[in-house]
Design an enzyme around this catalytic site. Sequence first.
Site, short mmCIF file in Angstrom:
data_model
loop_
_atom_site.label_atom_id
_atom_site.label_comp_id
_atom_site.label_asym_id
_atom_site.label_seq_id
_atom_site.Cartn_x
_atom_site.Cartn_y
_atom_site.Cartn_z
N SER A 173 71.24 181.33 61.53
CA SER A 173 70.33 181.83 60.75
C SER A 173 69.18 180.41 60.75
CB SER A 173 70.22 182.55 59.61
OG SER A 173 68.84 183.37 59.15
N TYR B 48 73.43 184.68 51.27
CA TYR B 48 73.62 185.03 53.39
C TYR B 48 73.33 183.72 53.78
CZ TYR B 48 70.96 185.65 57.55
OH TYR B 48 70.76 186.68 58.93
#
Length: 360
Positions: free
Chosen positions: A150, A175
């Site tokens: 990501s 995350y």
Amino acid sequence: MVNESNFMNKVFITGSAGFIGFHFALALLKEGFDIISLDNINDYYEQDLKYARLNELGIQKDRLEEKKVIESDKYNNFKFVKANLEDKETLFSIFNTYGFDYVVNLAAQVGVRYSLINPYAYVNSNLAGFMNILECCRNNNIKHLVYASSSSVYGLNEQIPFSTHHNVDHPISLYAATKKVNELMAHTYSHLYNLPTTGLRFFTVYGPWGRPDMAPFKFTKNIINEEPIDIYNYGNMERDFTYIEDIVQGIKRVMLKIPEGNLSWNPKSPDASSSKAPYKIYNIGNNSSVQLMDFIEIIERKTGKKAKKNFLPLQPGDVLKTYADIDDLIEDTGFKPSTGIETGMAKFIDWYVDYYKIKL
């Protein structure tokens, strides 16, 4: 046009009820790849949308049974199993039964803000689940493992555009931290077991069948319904928006380009994007940054409605600006995303009003 040679390639895709996984599976199916896929269809966002995606792949909700492999009634080269990545027994059984050439791990617990609320979901899926993927790959002679990372991993980095050659040791959400850990875990397996791995740092993916928790979907929904939209950091944010078809094409190009060890890699001045091991990291972004307020205006023009703006402070875990350096992706695969934000959002909004049967 179906490439007959692709029938010799068996691909395991995780997250096929999710946004990117669905589009990637559909694209490969149409090209003739033989696909087994997995998803747990969790309730992080509306499950009906996930079931609708699966329906497009020929898997109906009423046919689903936990941990049972279901054959598509639309594509003879597609099978699906509902299971968690953390379920080691089921995952190992699938690998041992079917055998794969390529593995593309797109399943994960996503979302920056949700990681502040339910951190253990990220530990279970993104860490324990990814550990199972690595073990399955190294024990089953997989040609290449491609996995979703990501743009969130860039964290406190303010050197723009974001480059895979930059240090990313300061994530600002759990995350992002789990995605950074995935990259470290993958490198370890590439080094220890000569397992070719490639991580893909996606930049704000959007398009038809998109995720309801992301800004393109949320803003479109609320503007159409004449409800307020929350605008963080008072609108002073920028994002590198990447259209889903560009993402899919990028994943496929990368999957078929198996990394080799970088013979010029220097441990005294290490390149973060490669290694002496068969390991690589790429950004996949549109290589441009869009102002948040300009993005909102695009939706307003397409829908013919004015946004009701609720300006708020910067939220914990949010990055002010994302902008992908994709020079390595272009050089190694010959691919560069090309869909502009106006074109991509028009396609998304057309899908949205059709899917939800809305008249503008």
